[in-house]
Design an enzyme around this catalytic site. Sequence first.
Site, PDB file in Angstrom:
ATOM      1  N   CYS A 222      33.597 -24.276  62.519  1.00  0.00           N
ATOM      2  CA  CYS A 222      32.848 -25.531  62.361  1.00  0.00           C
ATOM      3  C   CYS A 222      32.421 -25.713  60.908  1.00  0.00           C
ATOM      4  O   CYS A 222      32.248 -24.736  60.173  1.00  0.00           O
ATOM      5  CB  CYS A 222      31.575 -25.532  63.222  1.00  0.00           C
ATOM      6  SG  CYS A 222      31.845 -25.492  64.990  1.00  0.00           S
ATOM      7  N   ASP A 223      32.220 -26.965  60.528  1.00  0.00           N
ATOM      8  CA  ASP A 223      31.646 -27.253  59.223  1.00  0.00           C
ATOM      9  C   ASP A 223      30.999 -28.626  59.276  1.00  0.00           C
ATOM     10  O   ASP A 223      31.485 -29.521  59.985  1.00  0.00           O
ATOM     11  CB  ASP A 223      32.701 -27.221  58.116  1.00  0.00           C
ATOM     12  CG  ASP A 223      32.055 -27.046  56.747  1.00  0.00           C
ATOM     13  OD1 ASP A 223      31.859 -25.892  56.338  1.00  0.00           O
ATOM     14  OD2 ASP A 223      31.742 -28.064  56.105  1.00  0.00           O
ATOM     15  N   SER A 224      29.889 -28.779  58.543  1.00  0.00           N
ATOM     16  CA  SER A 224      29.136 -30.032  58.585  1.00  0.00           C
ATOM     17  C   SER A 224      28.835 -30.561  57.187  1.00  0.00           C
ATOM     18  O   SER A 224      28.625 -29.779  56.257  1.00  0.00           O
ATOM     19  CB  SER A 224      27.799 -29.827  59.318  1.00  0.00           C
ATOM     20  OG  SER A 224      27.982 -29.352  60.626  1.00  0.00           O
TER      21      SER A 224
END
Length: 204
Positions: free
Chosen positions: A74-76
């Site tokens: 995941c990455d935000s």
Amino acid sequence: MLPRFILASQSPARRRLLQQAGIEPECMPSQFDEDSIQSPNPSHLVESLAIGKATVIAQKLAKSSPQSAVVLGCDSVLAINGEIHGKPDSPSHAIERWQYMRGRVGELYTGHALIQLLPTGSSRQLVRCAMTQVHFAQPTDRQIRAYVASGEPLHCAGCFALEGKGSLFIERLQGCHTNVIGLSMPLLRQMLGEMDCDVTAFWR
């Protein structure tokens, strides 16, 4: 025996979200070079970073004996008026960021990449992005300085933690709230379903 669920991250927030949903992930930070990915499109950026992280771990696992596992990367990032914001570089940068963000509406994008490793040695992958609108309150300069001094926003994409002190400075959300914390749980359930994996199979 429970199937392996591997989180390609060292994010305490994402780990807590999974644990609260009954999933005890194996945390394996990928050390993926995030600077190797550049894009002005926030959804493309977070999807590319998420699959990059998941791929590093999946390749490491594939070198060992064939096994069943699901790897999540995941990455935000936060985007305001089309400008992408990641983690602040310094306390002074965080103060400037909050002075800019207050009273505005941002879009928090989180890329989700799932790689399923099969006992046959083959694999399949899915990549998705979730976006949540974040309506920021208008904290005073003193409140902003106090928040930055707490250290919390220095480690967060978007310069705030919804599950912490930063919740006091968010007026409302439009969309998935866990996405803002770093992992959309509804989207994860949907993605696992697309891979013919029942999310309850991972409950400890």
